[in-house]
Every structure is written in C-alpha cells, then in structure tokens.
Enzyme design. Structure first.
Site, PDB file in Angstrom:
ATOM      1  N   ASP A 170     -80.021 -29.439 -10.363  1.00 52.25           N
ATOM      2  CA  ASP A 170     -81.224 -28.828 -10.948  1.00 52.25           C
ATOM      3  C   ASP A 170     -82.498 -29.549 -10.508  1.00 52.25           C
ATOM      4  O   ASP A 170     -83.148 -29.113  -9.580  1.00 52.25           O
ATOM      5  CB  ASP A 170     -81.124 -28.589 -12.462  1.00 52.25           C
ATOM      6  CG  ASP A 170     -80.698 -29.785 -13.282  1.00 52.25           C
ATOM      7  OD1 ASP A 170     -80.701 -30.911 -12.767  1.00 52.25           O
ATOM      8  OD2 ASP A 170     -80.369 -29.589 -14.466  1.00 52.25           O
ATOM      9  N   THR A 171     -82.839 -30.668 -11.121  1.00 47.19           N
ATOM     10  CA  THR A 171     -84.056 -31.353 -10.665  1.00 47.19           C
ATOM     11  C   THR A 171     -83.850 -31.995  -9.295  1.00 47.19           C
ATOM     12  O   THR A 171     -84.804 -32.255  -8.574  1.00 47.19           O
ATOM     13  CB  THR A 171     -84.455 -32.479 -11.642  1.00 47.19           C
ATOM     14  OG1 THR A 171     -83.391 -33.436 -11.666  1.00 47.19           O
ATOM     15  CG2 THR A 171     -84.703 -31.935 -13.029  1.00 47.19           C
ATOM     16  N   GLY A 172     -82.605 -32.253  -8.949  1.00 51.91           N
ATOM     17  CA  GLY A 172     -82.301 -32.924  -7.694  1.00 51.91           C
ATOM     18  C   GLY A 172     -82.302 -34.443  -7.843  1.00 51.91           C
ATOM     19  O   GLY A 172     -82.039 -35.161  -6.894  1.00 51.91           O
ATOM     20  N   LYS A 173     -82.593 -34.918  -9.063  1.00 55.79           N
ATOM     21  CA  LYS A 173     -82.652 -36.370  -9.282  1.00 55.79           C
ATOM     22  C   LYS A 173     -81.294 -37.033  -9.071  1.00 55.79           C
ATOM     23  O   LYS A 173     -81.178 -38.070  -8.431  1.00 55.79           O
ATOM     24  CB  LYS A 173     -83.152 -36.673 -10.707  1.00 55.79           C
ATOM     25  CG  LYS A 173     -84.596 -37.107 -10.740  1.00 55.79           C
ATOM     26  CD  LYS A 173     -84.987 -37.731 -12.075  1.00 55.79           C
ATOM     27  CE  LYS A 173     -84.743 -36.776 -13.224  1.00 55.79           C
ATOM     28  NZ  LYS A 173     -85.294 -37.204 -14.508  1.00 55.79           N
ATOM     29  N   THR A 174     -80.263 -36.398  -9.622  1.00 56.05           N
ATOM     30  CA  THR A 174     -78.911 -36.941  -9.468  1.00 56.05           C
ATOM     31  C   THR A 174     -78.533 -36.999  -7.995  1.00 56.05           C
ATOM     32  O   THR A 174     -78.038 -38.014  -7.503  1.00 56.05           O
ATOM     33  CB  THR A 174     -77.884 -36.051 -10.207  1.00 56.05           C
ATOM     34  OG1 THR A 174     -78.277 -35.961 -11.562  1.00 56.05           O
ATOM     35  CG2 THR A 174     -76.488 -36.620 -10.107  1.00 56.05           C
ATOM     36  N   PHE A 184     -79.084 -22.853 -19.405  1.00 52.43           N
ATOM     37  CA  PHE A 184     -78.014 -23.839 -19.511  1.00 52.43           C
ATOM     38  C   PHE A 184     -76.687 -23.095 -19.458  1.00 52.43           C
ATOM     39  O   PHE A 184     -76.413 -22.250 -20.302  1.00 52.43           O
ATOM     40  CB  PHE A 184     -78.134 -24.668 -20.790  1.00 52.43           C
ATOM     41  CG  PHE A 184     -77.300 -25.918 -20.727  1.00 52.43           C
ATOM     42  CD1 PHE A 184     -77.762 -27.028 -20.037  1.00 52.43           C
ATOM     43  CD2 PHE A 184     -76.045 -25.959 -21.309  1.00 52.43           C
ATOM     44  CE1 PHE A 184     -76.982 -28.177 -19.935  1.00 52.43           C
ATOM     45  CE2 PHE A 184     -75.263 -27.109 -21.208  1.00 52.43           C
ATOM     46  CZ  PHE A 184     -75.734 -28.206 -20.521  1.00 52.43           C
ATOM     47  N   VAL A 185     -75.908 -23.370 -18.434  1.00 49.37           N
ATOM     48  CA  VAL A 185     -74.642 -22.659 -18.263  1.00 49.37           C
ATOM     49  C   VAL A 185     -73.462 -23.601 -18.508  1.00 49.37           C
ATOM     50  O   VAL A 185     -73.586 -24.824 -18.363  1.00 49.37           O
ATOM     51  CB  VAL A 185     -74.524 -22.034 -16.849  1.00 49.37           C
ATOM     52  CG1 VAL A 185     -75.492 -20.879 -16.682  1.00 49.37           C
ATOM     53  CG2 VAL A 185     -74.739 -23.077 -15.757  1.00 49.37           C
ATOM     54  N   ILE A 205     -73.476 -28.762  -9.929  1.00 47.79           N
ATOM     55  CA  ILE A 205     -74.805 -28.191 -10.168  1.00 47.79           C
ATOM     56  C   ILE A 205     -75.916 -29.156  -9.771  1.00 47.79           C
ATOM     57  O   ILE A 205     -75.807 -30.358  -9.991  1.00 47.79           O
ATOM     58  CB  ILE A 205     -74.929 -27.740 -11.658  1.00 47.79           C
ATOM     59  CG1 ILE A 205     -76.217 -26.931 -11.885  1.00 47.79           C
ATOM     60  CG2 ILE A 205     -74.843 -28.909 -12.609  1.00 47.79           C
ATOM     61  CD1 ILE A 205     -76.189 -26.081 -13.145  1.00 47.79           C
ATOM     62  N   LYS A 256     -80.035 -24.747  -9.634  1.00 46.86           N
ATOM     63  CA  LYS A 256     -80.805 -24.129 -10.705  1.00 46.86           C
ATOM     64  C   LYS A 256     -82.287 -24.115 -10.353  1.00 46.86           C
ATOM     65  O   LYS A 256     -82.811 -25.139  -9.922  1.00 46.86           O
ATOM     66  CB  LYS A 256     -80.564 -24.910 -12.000  1.00 46.86           C
ATOM     67  CG  LYS A 256     -80.848 -24.115 -13.249  1.00 46.86           C
ATOM     68  CD  LYS A 256     -80.832 -24.969 -14.483  1.00 46.86           C
ATOM     69  CE  LYS A 256     -79.434 -25.216 -15.005  1.00 46.86           C
ATOM     70  NZ  LYS A 256     -79.460 -25.761 -16.385  1.00 46.86           N
TER      71      LYS A 256
END
Ligand code: HPA
Ligand code: MG
Length: 226
Positions: A146-150, A195-196, A144, A174
């Site tokens: 989401d923010t793209g930070k990872t 949140f899945v 996944i 997300k």
C-alpha cells in the site's frame, strides 16, 4: 518501477486495475465460512480469479527469470498463500516446458498493522541474516503493497546482502494517497483504498482462513478489534 495511478483497466506492469466503483460480488453468490457471516461487506476478488491471475504471473516470472537459480523470499504472514500458489504454478510450468526455474524458498516475517492501521515501527522478525542471498536472483513475494514503506524497508534490507537481481511479486497494490512510488515488478491486482481480508490477509489475525479476498464490514472491524 514507479507508475502513476490513472483510470484504466490494466497497469503498465500488466496488473489488473479494479476501479473505485467496483461494488464486489454479493456474499450470497459464493460459499464462505459461516463463522464470518456479518463480518464481510462483499466478495471483492473470488478465489478462482486469484488463482487464474497467479497462473499468468507465474508465466511472466518464468519468462523473465527462467533457467537461473532463484531464491523465493516469502513475506509472512500474509504472503504465505500467494507464495505457495505462485510457487506451485511455477513448478507446474517447470514440469511442462523446456525451461525451468530452479527455486529455493525462504521466509521473512514483517509486522506493521494493528487493527486496520499501519504502525510506524516495522519489525523484521526471523531471517535477519540473509547472507544466503548474496549473488543470487531473488524473488520477493508479498500479498499487498500500500504505502510501499514495507517494500522499501525490505528492499533496503535485502540489497545490503548484494543479490545479483531482485524482483518483487505483489498480489495486490492498493491505491493510497501516500504511496511512495515503490511498486512490485509483477502485480496481480490494483485495488481501491479498502481494507481487504482473506487469502491469508488478516485483520488482527482473523480471516486468514477465508479463500476469497473480501471487504471487511464495520461490524466485522468492531468484533475483532484489539
Ligand atoms: N488487509 C490486510 N492487511 C493489510 C492490508 C489490507 O487491506 N493493507 C496492508 N496490510
Ligand atoms: Mg496483517
């Protein structure tokens, strides 16, 4: 790589868009482990749909990367199931066509979530020395984004080892307001900001043993809160 979020059914990268008004399927329509009864809101993406979409992603990846040695870098823990199933589909295609994708599989572990909140400090655990990626085609496989930070942090880390090419496959993207504009090259589904859990996605380590991707209920969040 960047793409705007708009109302449509398919992303430019081919990812299936699940709109905000998608209620999911009633839990009564599917089997799931009894120990999670009361902890889920709905079945959001059934396991079979995940598998069928993964099969298509495997073909797209094969078309782009086929015939070159590729290092698959699985982002643990949540990425293990998607990575295993994606690699399995690529192996099947390699068995059944003239083109093959020679792969080695490696693992990297990242941790940033406590409860359903992303924490500031992102830890890279294990495989800090990725010098085996130098000069290789690399396929990063994530569950996944989401923010793209990872993804941004990981890309920077991987780029430092000078691979020949880096592609990212993300099962889920997300729609969050604070997305950095960093998206995978191969996307399974774009989902609303829920949140899945399930299909190896966890809430404090629970729900990895659930096949479908589901939305967790408020009581589920309370029950497994730390
Ligand atoms: N579920 C589980 N893990 C996650 C999620 C999510 O929705 N988003 C980021 N990590
Ligand atoms: Mg997690």
């Amino acid at each position: 790589m960047a793409e705007e979020f708009t109302t449509k059914t398919v992303r430019k990268d081919g990812g299936i868009v699940i709109n905000d008004d998608w209620p999911g399927y009633s839990l009564d329509l599917f089997n799931y482990p009894k120990h999670y009864s009361g902890d889920l809101e709905c079945v959001y993406i059934p396991h079979g749909v995940i598998m069928d979409r993964t099969e298509r992603l495997a073909r797209n990846i094969m078309d782009d990367l086929g015939d070159h040695d590729t290092v698959v870098l699985c982002v643990l823990k949540a990425g293990y199931q998607f990575c295993a199933d994606l690699v399995e589909r690529i192996k099947a295609l390699s068995r059944n066509s003239d083109h093959t994708l020679p792969m080695s599989v490696n693992f990297i572990r990242l941790k940033s979530y406590v409860n359903d909140q992303s924490t500031e400090d992102l830890h890279i655990i294990g495989a800090e020395d990725l010098s085996f990626l130098t000069g290789k085609n690399v396929l990063i496989v994530e569950a996944i984004v989401d923010t793209g930070k990872t993804m941004t942090t990981l890309l920077k880390h991987v780029e430092a080892f000078r691979p020949k090419m880096i592609k990212v496959a993300g099962l889920l993207v997300k729609r969050v307001p604070n997305n950095s504009g960093c998206f995978p090259d191969y996307v399974g589904f774009e989902i609303p900001n829920h949140f899945v859990v399930g299909y190896a996605l966890d809430y404090n380590e629970y729900f990895r043993d659930l096949n479908h991707i589901c939305v967790i209920s408020e009581s589920g969040k309370l029950k497994y809160k730390v």
